[in-house]
Design an enzyme around this catalytic site. Structure first.
Site, short mmCIF file in Angstrom:
data_model
loop_
_atom_site.label_atom_id
_atom_site.label_comp_id
_atom_site.label_asym_id
_atom_site.label_seq_id
_atom_site.Cartn_x
_atom_site.Cartn_y
_atom_site.Cartn_z
N LYS A 51 0.89 -1.17 0.00
CA LYS A 51 0.00 0.00 0.00
C LYS A 51 0.92 1.21 0.00
O LYS A 51 1.61 1.48 0.97
CB LYS A 51 -0.91 0.01 1.23
CG LYS A 51 -1.88 1.18 1.24
CD LYS A 51 -2.95 0.99 2.29
CE LYS A 51 -2.69 1.76 3.55
NZ LYS A 51 -2.88 3.21 3.43
N GLY A 71 -10.48 8.43 6.08
CA GLY A 71 -11.52 9.40 6.40
C GLY A 71 -12.82 8.80 6.90
O GLY A 71 -13.71 9.51 7.35
N THR A 111 -8.45 4.07 12.19
CA THR A 111 -8.75 4.84 13.40
C THR A 111 -10.19 4.68 13.86
O THR A 111 -10.45 4.68 15.08
CB THR A 111 -8.45 6.33 13.13
OG1 THR A 111 -7.18 6.43 12.49
CG2 THR A 111 -8.43 7.13 14.41
#
Lengths: 46, 264
Positions: free
Chosen positions: B101, B190, B212
């Site tokens: 990634k 996001g 997160t």
């Protein structure tokens, strides 16, 4: 010899990268290494 | 999820369309349990930088290896193409995979990808045999360049990393999906709530990668379960072809005419 390892100053005596890994305590651990932003792992045969 | 709807990336198949990051969990046990209940089959990991005297990277790697999921190394924290290339090469040796990634961060406040460095690094790594999954903005031109280089999957952001804002620009994400209907598009950053994940999956995005939103939740394990369900719900809704919104009302129970659209 004084070198920077990931931003930290280290006084080491090893003359080779393999020796340095042993001196830093990574002799039995799989690690990746780069010297001046050039990957070195393959050259160590790891 | 049916076998026919399994996600195929670079020759690998995934039953789950949720990918999870492994950073900032309260404990290794919580990380392990979160991955298990989410049913995710691929996790992304970053290289741990050590300067000697500690062996934290070794225990973390042992934990990840025992999870039995595919490992997607990342170049998190890299600010230049050169740094990302070197990190990817080291990750290949450590994790024994040519998947990467690719992140090249270009701006400190938003952690926005440096798309110029990204394209440069992707070009070098693809030539070097890597399967590159680039973390990018929602820019159509950048997407085109990365696909032309040979990227089979792109990872556009929904909003800045760790912000949890959800989809900042739904128009751009819809446009990206519409322009590249055959590319694997994975939302990477996001996402803050399961409803955000449902939204992008309903748009037709192929998968979601997040960290997160789970690791910093009050109860990461329960949130991981919620995201697993959300991804499945969004994917099913997309496949079921949602109705077209209307400006005006339409009676849902007509009193004149046929009870069904199709005669039986």
């Amino acid at each position: 010899m004084r070198i920077l390892v990931n931003g930290l100053q280290r006084d080491v005596s090893a003359a080779t990268l393999s020796g340095l890994l042993n001196e830093l305590g990574y002799e039995d651990q799989k690690v990746g290494t780069a010297v001046n932003q050039e990957s070195q792992t393959r050259r160590l045969g790891m | 999820m049916s076998d026919a709807d399994r996600l195929r990336l670079y020759g690998s198949e995934f039953g789950s369309r949720l990918f999870i990051g492994t950073a900032r969990y309260p404990s290794p046990v919580v990380l392990e349990e979160s991955i298990r209940v989410s049913k995710c089959e691929m996790v992304t990991v970053s290289l741990r930088r050590e300067a000697g005297g500690t062996r934290s990277g070794e225990s973390f790697w042992s934990l990840i290896r025992n999870l039995g999921v595919k490992v997607l190394p990342n170049t998190a924290g890299c600010r230049t193409a050169k740094e990302a290339i070197t990190t990817a090469q080291m990750a290949r040796e450590i994790f024994a995979t040519n998947w990467i990634k690719l992140e090249v961060i270009g701006e400190e406040d938003t952690l926005q990808p440096d798309v110029f460095g990204l394209v440069e690094a992707a070009r070098v790594l693809i030539k070097d045999g890597f399967y590159v999954l680039p973390y990018m903005t929602d820019d159509l031109v950048v997407a085109e360049k990365l696909l032309d280089l040979g990227c089979q999957a792109l990872m556009p952001w929904a909003a800045p990393i760790g912000s949890g804002r959800g989809v900042n620009n739904p128009f751009a994400l819809r446009a990206l999906r519409a322009h590249f209907p055959n590319a694997h598009l994975i939302i990477d950053a996001g996402i803050g709530a399961p409803s955000h994940a449902v939204e992008v999956m309903e748009m037709g995005y192929d998968a979601v990668l997040l960290n997160t939103a789970i690791s910093r939740a009050g109860d990461p394990v329960e949130m991981a379960r919620a995201f697993g369900l959300a991804i499945e719900a969004g994917r099913s809704a997309f496949l079921a072809k949602p109705m077209t919104p209307r400006d005006m009302a339409e009676p849902s129970t007509p009193i004149i005419g046929r009870p069904f659209d199709q005669l039986f």
